[in-house]
Design an enzyme around this catalytic site. Structure first.
Site, PDB file in Angstrom:
ATOM      1  N   GLY A   5      41.470  38.083  41.867  1.00 40.60           N
ATOM      2  CA  GLY A   5      42.643  38.546  41.120  1.00 40.60           C
ATOM      3  C   GLY A   5      43.171  37.488  40.175  1.00 40.60           C
ATOM      4  N   ASP A  13      44.189  33.849  48.969  1.00 35.76           N
ATOM      5  CA  ASP A  13      44.053  35.110  48.228  1.00 35.76           C
ATOM      6  C   ASP A  13      45.433  35.631  47.829  1.00 35.76           C
ATOM      7  OD1 ASP A  13      42.958  37.341  47.053  1.00 35.76           O
ATOM      8  OD2 ASP A  13      42.150  38.211  48.898  1.00 35.76           O
ATOM      9  N   ASP A  27      48.891  42.690  46.654  1.00 37.43           N
ATOM     10  CA  ASP A  27      49.641  43.647  45.829  1.00 37.43           C
ATOM     11  C   ASP A  27      51.030  43.890  46.405  1.00 37.43           C
ATOM     12  OD1 ASP A  27      47.468  44.269  43.940  1.00 37.43           O
ATOM     13  OD2 ASP A  27      46.468  44.932  45.763  1.00 37.43           O
ATOM     14  N   LYS A  56      46.347  45.102  49.839  1.00 40.23           N
ATOM     15  CA  LYS A  56      45.433  44.431  48.924  1.00 40.23           C
ATOM     16  C   LYS A  56      44.399  45.440  48.418  1.00 40.23           C
ATOM     17  CE  LYS A  56      43.702  40.535  49.878  1.00 40.23           C
ATOM     18  NZ  LYS A  56      43.861  40.318  48.428  1.00 40.23           N
ATOM     19  N   GLU A  67      37.250  40.765  50.876  1.00 37.21           N
ATOM     20  CA  GLU A  67      38.465  39.982  51.167  1.00 37.21           C
ATOM     21  C   GLU A  67      38.803  40.068  52.652  1.00 37.21           C
ATOM     22  OE1 GLU A  67      40.633  40.376  46.796  1.00 37.21           O
ATOM     23  OE2 GLU A  67      41.167  41.797  48.357  1.00 37.21           O
ATOM     24  N   LYS A 125      55.943  40.988  44.436  1.00 42.15           N
ATOM     25  CA  LYS A 125      55.075  41.557  45.474  1.00 42.15           C
ATOM     26  C   LYS A 125      55.794  41.716  46.819  1.00 42.15           C
ATOM     27  CE  LYS A 125      51.514  41.256  42.621  1.00 42.15           C
ATOM     28  NZ  LYS A 125      50.357  40.407  42.784  1.00 42.15           N
TER      29      LYS A 125
HETATM   30  C1  5RP Z   1      42.073  42.204  44.738  1.00 41.53           C
HETATM   31  C2  5RP Z   1      43.363  41.924  45.396  1.00 41.53           C
HETATM   32  C3  5RP Z   1      44.320  41.023  44.695  1.00 41.53           C
HETATM   33  O1  5RP Z   1      44.644  39.972  45.548  1.00 41.53           O
HETATM   34  C4  5RP Z   1      45.565  41.787  44.353  1.00 41.53           C
HETATM   35  O2  5RP Z   1      45.219  42.924  43.590  1.00 41.53           O
HETATM   36  C5  5RP Z   1      46.572  40.925  43.579  1.00 41.53           C
HETATM   37  O3  5RP Z   1      46.068  40.652  42.300  1.00 41.53           O
HETATM   38  P1  5RP Z   1      46.828  39.751  41.255  1.00 41.53           P
HETATM   39  O4  5RP Z   1      46.807  38.347  41.770  1.00 41.53           O
HETATM   40  O5  5RP Z   1      46.038  39.925  39.988  1.00 41.53           O
HETATM   41  O6  5RP Z   1      48.242  40.273  41.115  1.00 41.53           O
HETATM   42  O7  5RP Z   1      43.654  42.383  46.468  1.00 41.53           O
HETATM   43  O8  5RP Z   1      41.325  43.160  45.437  1.00 41.53           O
END
Ligand code: 5RP
Length: 215
Positions: free
Chosen positions: A27, A79, A82, A92, A101, A119
């Site tokens: 991400g 990681d 969302d 996520k 993940e 988030k």
């Molecule tokens: C990918 C994910 C990401 O960690 C999630 O979508 C957050 O993304 P970003 O850092 O671009 O906001 O789960 O599968």
């Protein structure tokens, strides 16, 4: 928001130690983490990547990408997410990388989740819940999710995961018992994985800001 993501990602470097193999998510927030990890490339033993996208970025920085089967358990996984609730349970999969993940999160001793403040939620489910499905089971799983939860599954048309599967995004859920919902959705034949990280939540959450907040 990208400033907050960068601040969270850079703070996560505090958890990296010499000689480590680092699990790396996917991400835009993780992209900042990979860029910061580049300064450590001669001090770490390598990385295990959760997606082709992160693998490409790691390799572009000269960081060796290792196979999880060869590394065994990892000391650290970093990681994004969302959504994140106060118990560090997550949604996520916005980037469609949820299955790998989840595997790396499970294999890791410490899961450090890096997010911007948008988030943080009281109740998970405002962000549509991603579910990776075997293509032939798409409608079966969608019908079953509708029946079980009342949520509306929407096919993320045109997206194929790194594992060759499809994604359903389940809208209009208010997830009051994330552990139970994760367990129940995992039982549906054809579900590869569910973007709820509740049974194995994050251990540490870093919320980007000036200064970053470590929860
Ligand atoms: C990918 C994910 C990401 O960690 C999630 O979508 C957050 O993304 P970003 O850092 O671009 O906001 O789960 O599968």
């Amino acid at each position: 928001m990208s400033d907050a993501k960068k601040l969270a990602a850079e703070k996560a470097i505090d958890y990296v130690q010499d000689g480590m193999i680092v699990g790396v998510g996917t991400g835009s927030t993780v992209a900042y983490f990979i860029d910061a990890l580049a300064a450590w490339k001669d001090r770490i033993a390598g990385a295990v990547s959760s997606s082709e996208q992160s693998t490409a970025r790691l390799r572009a920085h000269g960081i060796e990408v290792l196979d999880l089967n060869a590394t065994g358990p990892l000391p650290l996984y970093v990681d994004g997410a969302d959504e994140c609730d106060r118990h560090k349970r997550l949604i996520k999969g916005g980037g469609a990388a949820l299955t790998r993940e989840k595997i790396i999160a499970e294999a890791s001793e410490r899961f450090v989740c890096i997010i911007d403040p948008s988030k943080q939620v009281e109740v998970l489910g405002r962000f549509p819940l991603p579910v990776e499905v075997i293509p032939m089971a798409r409608s079966l799983v969608a019908r079953e999710i509708l029946r079980m939860t009342g949520g509306q599954p929407v096919w993320r048309d045109g997206v194929i995961t790194d594992n060759g599967n499809w994604i359903l995004d389940v809208h209009n859920l208010a997830i009051t018992d994330p552990v139970a919902l994760e367990r129940e959705l995992n039982q549906i034949p054809g579900v590869v994985s569910v973007g709820l990280f509740a049974r194995r939540p994050a251990d540490v959450v870093i919320v980007g800001g000036q200064p970053p907040q470590v929860l």
